[in-house]
Design an enzyme around this catalytic site. Structure first.
Site, PDB file in Angstrom:
ATOM      1  N   THR A   1      21.560  -3.461 147.877  1.00  0.00           N
ATOM      2  CA  THR A   1      23.495  -3.319 147.995  1.00  0.00           C
ATOM      3  C   THR A   1      24.006  -3.397 146.313  1.00  0.00           C
ATOM      4  O   THR A   1      24.795  -2.964 146.538  1.00  0.00           O
ATOM      5  CB  THR A   1      23.735  -5.067 148.408  1.00  0.00           C
TER       6      THR A   1
ATOM      7  N   GLY B   1       8.100  -5.897 140.500  1.00  0.00           N
ATOM      8  CA  GLY B   1       9.000  -6.195 140.782  1.00  0.00           C
ATOM      9  C   GLY B   1       9.496  -7.549 140.504  1.00  0.00           C
ATOM     10  O   GLY B   1      10.743  -8.135 141.213  1.00  0.00           O
ATOM     11  N   LEU B   2       9.135  -7.876 139.540  1.00  0.00           N
ATOM     12  CA  LEU B   2       9.945  -9.261 139.225  1.00  0.00           C
ATOM     13  C   LEU B   2      10.598  -9.138 137.672  1.00  0.00           C
ATOM     14  O   LEU B   2      11.159  -9.517 137.489  1.00  0.00           O
ATOM     15  CB  LEU B   2       8.837 -10.013 138.503  1.00  0.00           C
ATOM     16  N   SER B   3      10.882  -7.137 137.277  1.00  0.00           N
ATOM     17  CA  SER B   3      11.827  -6.795 136.597  1.00  0.00           C
ATOM     18  C   SER B   3      11.657  -7.996 135.012  1.00  0.00           C
ATOM     19  O   SER B   3      12.087  -7.473 134.029  1.00  0.00           O
ATOM     20  CB  SER B   3      13.521  -7.967 137.027  1.00  0.00           C
ATOM     21  N   SER B   4      10.055  -6.719 134.744  1.00  0.00           N
ATOM     22  CA  SER B   4      10.359  -7.288 133.035  1.00  0.00           C
ATOM     23  C   SER B   4      10.987  -6.287 132.820  1.00  0.00           C
ATOM     24  O   SER B   4      10.726  -6.740 132.118  1.00  0.00           O
ATOM     25  CB  SER B   4       8.088  -6.856 133.491  1.00  0.00           C
ATOM     26  N   SER B   5      11.662  -5.161 133.000  1.00  0.00           N
ATOM     27  CA  SER B   5      11.745  -4.258 132.332  1.00  0.00           C
ATOM     28  C   SER B   5      13.426  -4.244 132.091  1.00  0.00           C
ATOM     29  O   SER B   5      13.686  -4.452 131.192  1.00  0.00           O
ATOM     30  CB  SER B   5      11.984  -2.755 133.062  1.00  0.00           C
TER      31      SER B   5
ATOM     32  N   SER C   1       4.786  -4.545 120.993  1.00  0.00           N
ATOM     33  CA  SER C   1       4.608  -5.340 121.969  1.00  0.00           C
ATOM     34  C   SER C   1       3.088  -5.337 122.068  1.00  0.00           C
ATOM     35  O   SER C   1       2.004  -5.397 122.068  1.00  0.00           O
ATOM     36  CB  SER C   1       4.731  -4.273 123.359  1.00  0.00           C
TER      37      SER C   1
ATOM     38  N   ASP D   1      19.004  -7.063 138.018  1.00  0.00           N
ATOM     39  CA  ASP D   1      18.120  -7.296 137.572  1.00  0.00           C
ATOM     40  C   ASP D   1      18.800  -7.594 135.857  1.00  0.00           C
ATOM     41  O   ASP D   1      18.407  -8.824 135.468  1.00  0.00           O
ATOM     42  CB  ASP D   1      17.242  -6.130 137.325  1.00  0.00           C
TER      43      ASP D   1
ATOM     44  N   GLU E   1      18.411   1.740 130.790  1.00  0.00           N
ATOM     45  CA  GLU E   1      17.129   2.049 132.126  1.00  0.00           C
ATOM     46  C   GLU E   1      17.773   3.550 132.833  1.00  0.00           C
ATOM     47  O   GLU E   1      17.038   4.223 132.768  1.00  0.00           O
ATOM     48  CB  GLU E   1      16.570   1.256 132.681  1.00  0.00           C
TER      49      GLU E   1
HETATM   50  P1  ADP Z   1       9.430  -3.843 136.366  1.00  0.00           P
HETATM   51  O1  ADP Z   1      10.542  -4.203 135.400  1.00  0.00           O
HETATM   52  O2  ADP Z   1       9.373  -4.873 138.429  1.00  0.00           O
HETATM   53  O3  ADP Z   1       8.261  -4.873 136.126  1.00  0.00           O
HETATM   54  P2  ADP Z   1       9.281  -1.417 135.680  1.00  0.00           P
HETATM   55  O4  ADP Z   1       8.819  -0.070 136.239  1.00  0.00           O
HETATM   56  O5  ADP Z   1      10.908  -1.276 136.100  1.00  0.00           O
HETATM   57  O6  ADP Z   1       8.702  -2.844 136.891  1.00  0.00           O
HETATM   58  O7  ADP Z   1       9.101  -1.704 133.915  1.00  0.00           O
HETATM   59  C1  ADP Z   1       7.683  -1.939 133.907  1.00  0.00           C
HETATM   60  C2  ADP Z   1       7.512  -1.376 132.064  1.00  0.00           C
HETATM   61  O8  ADP Z   1       8.493  -2.096 131.692  1.00  0.00           O
HETATM   62  C3  ADP Z   1       6.444  -1.526 132.320  1.00  0.00           C
HETATM   63  O9  ADP Z   1       5.311   0.132 132.278  1.00  0.00           O
HETATM   64  C4  ADP Z   1       6.716  -1.193 130.479  1.00  0.00           C
HETATM   65  O10 ADP Z   1       7.135   0.128 130.142  1.00  0.00           O
HETATM   66  C5  ADP Z   1       8.243  -1.680 130.414  1.00  0.00           C
HETATM   67  N1  ADP Z   1       7.070  -3.955 130.180  1.00  0.00           N
HETATM   68  C6  ADP Z   1       7.549  -4.813 130.501  1.00  0.00           C
HETATM   69  N2  ADP Z   1       6.699  -6.221 130.054  1.00  0.00           N
HETATM   70  C7  ADP Z   1       6.571  -5.007 129.259  1.00  0.00           C
HETATM   71  C8  ADP Z   1       6.124  -5.274 127.571  1.00  0.00           C
HETATM   72  N3  ADP Z   1       5.444  -7.145 127.428  1.00  0.00           N
HETATM   73  N4  ADP Z   1       5.825  -4.751 126.369  1.00  0.00           N
HETATM   74  C9  ADP Z   1       5.919  -3.540 126.410  1.00  0.00           C
HETATM   75  N5  ADP Z   1       6.345  -3.179 127.659  1.00  0.00           N
HETATM   76  C10 ADP Z   1       6.417  -3.808 128.994  1.00  0.00           C
HETATM   77 MG    MG Z   2      11.986  -3.204 136.638  1.00  0.00          MG
END
Ligand code: ADP
Ligand code: MG
Length: 397
Positions: A48, A138-142, A80, A186, A174
């Site tokens: 949404t 899917g927990l938004s590490s990005s 990282s 996110d 992004e």
């Molecule tokens: P999500 O956001 O759901 O976790 P994404 O595909 O949107 O998945 O983002 C994941 C990407 O973000 C990884 O492939 C990497 O490029 C980057 N990323 C996330 N966390 C880290 C980290 N701790 N160190 C380096 N890159 C990271």
């Molecule tokens: Mg992401």
């Protein structure tokens, strides 16, 4: 990047110290500061946020922690702890979306680029980070990564940007620099969430309300089930669904599907011929309504009744938007059958994570039922942990 713990192993202060020490070892001087930004799960309101609609995420205790110092020589150095790669060195003036600072470095580089595009004179930085947000789950590490870098630079360079503005910077990084057409949920969750609360967000104007979400006090728990699945199909499919929503809005003569009232949904659907577009419209308009219903239930103190709303949202994502997958469907079906109040996939789908609302006393039984079902189906064991509503991005030291 495997083996990230499902739960933060140390206090934020302990992690801040460790990340600062690693920074000092790596770059030969202490960092100017250390910041943290969390990952998130979304309770309800999926697909949404690029339709000007409503979402309701919460921040997880899992965070990206970054130690950062300014530089004056135009260099950006990023490292990282989680990638096994060395330091990446870039020239900030040369950052261009098309020049492709490839790999993970595109996220921090994209933030620097977006800040400079917004008129801020960022003259370089050294960044070292470590994250407990599982990647690609899917927990938004990005978004955690973008937000922690944006907040650190905002503080160090005295940019005076608000949290929502920093979220927009992260989204721009992004969208335009990394090349992922995500909405703003996110980054807003990571930047603006409050401990013990859901973030009720209107993505049209980024107005927000912090909604108390003390599940434990009500004898409830919200579980995250990371299926450990990421289907490659996901990326193109996300853009396709976006296009379907835009086509629907055009056909209905509105700017975005946010403007289609739920009461007029049947009428709107009658005006659409393409079945894919119809399904997109039905999902978005009904999920905005599910956010409204969820808020009303929470305001009325009836958190248990949110369960069926979640399950209904899953059916819509599975059958109309078709962004689920067998593993996510298995989590939802098994959890509900085992007595959960409700469950649904969360995030972009095609793998990643589901959430499950349960009576606190049923947590172990529901978790076991899901684990057993995965074992029986021959899937990789899922990772299950409680979604404790945690603080948004902040300075740690
Ligand atoms: P999500 O956001 O759901 O976790 P994404 O595909 O949107 O998945 O983002 C994941 C990407 O973000 C990884 O492939 C990497 O490029 C980057 N990323 C996330 N966390 C880290 C980290 N701790 N160190 C380096 N890159 C990271
Ligand atoms: Mg992401």
């Amino acid at each position: 990047m495997s083996g990230l713990p499902a739960e933060a192993p140390a206090t934020p202060e302990e992690r801040a110290r460790a990340v600062a020490e690693d920074f000092t070892r790596l770059y030969g001087a202490e960092p100017e500061g250390v910041w943290a930004a969390p990952g998130r799960v979304n309770l309800i309101g999926e697909y949404t946020d690029f339709n000007d609609g409503f979402v309701m995420p919460l921040a997880l205790p899992h965070t990206a922690v970054a130690a950062v110092s300014r530089r004056t020589d135009g260099r950006l150095r990023v490292h990282s702890a989680d990638t096994g790669e060395g330091v990446v060195t870039l020239d900030v003036a040369g950052l261009r979306p098309e020049s492709g600072a490839g790999g993970w470095a595109a996220y921090p580089a994209g933030v620097v680029w977006a800040l400079r595009e917004a008129g801020h004179e960022i003259t370089g930085a050294d960044v070292h980070l470590a994250s407990t947000v599982p990647t690609g789950a899917g927990l938004s590490s990005s978004a955690a990564l973008e937000t922690v870098v944006a907040l650190a630079l905002n503080d160090l360079y005295g940019l005076g940007r608000s949290r929502p503005e920093l979220a927009r910077i992260g989204q721009r990084a992004e969208n335009a620099f990394v090349g992922v057409p995500c909405g703003v949920m996110d980054q807003m969750a990571s930047a603006c969430a409050a401990e013990g609360h859901l973030l009720h967000l209107d993505t049209r104007d980024l107005s927000l309300r912090q909604v108390p979400f003390d599940l434990a006090a009500r004898g409830l728990a919200l579980l995250v089930v990371d299926t450990r699945v990421k289907h490659a199909l996901g990326d193109g499919a996300y853009a396709e669904r976006r296009a379907g929503c835009e086509a629907g809005a055009r056909a209905l003569g509105v700017n975005t599907l946010r403007e289609v009232e739920y009461a007029r949904l049947p009428e709107a659907l009658d005006r659409l011929d393409d079945p894919t577009v119809r399904a997109c419209v039905r999902h978005v308009v009904s999920d905005n309504e599910r956010v409204r219903r969820t808020i009303a239930l929470l305001d009325a103190g009836d958190a248990r009744a949110v369960g069926p709303v979640l399950t209904e949202g899953h059916a819509s994502l599975r059958d109309d938007l078709r962004v689920s997958c067998p593993e996510l469907d298995l989590v939802v079906a098994t959890a509900v059958e085992a007595g959960a109040l409700g469950a649904r996939m969360t995030g972009g789908g095609f793998g990643g994570s589901a959430i499950v609302l349960v009576e606190a006393g049923d947590t172990a039984a529901v978790t076991k039922a899901v684990e057993d079902a995965f074992a029986t189906a021959g899937h990789t064991a899922p990772r299950v942990f409680p979604a404790v509503p945690s603080a948004g991005a902040r300075r740690l030291g």
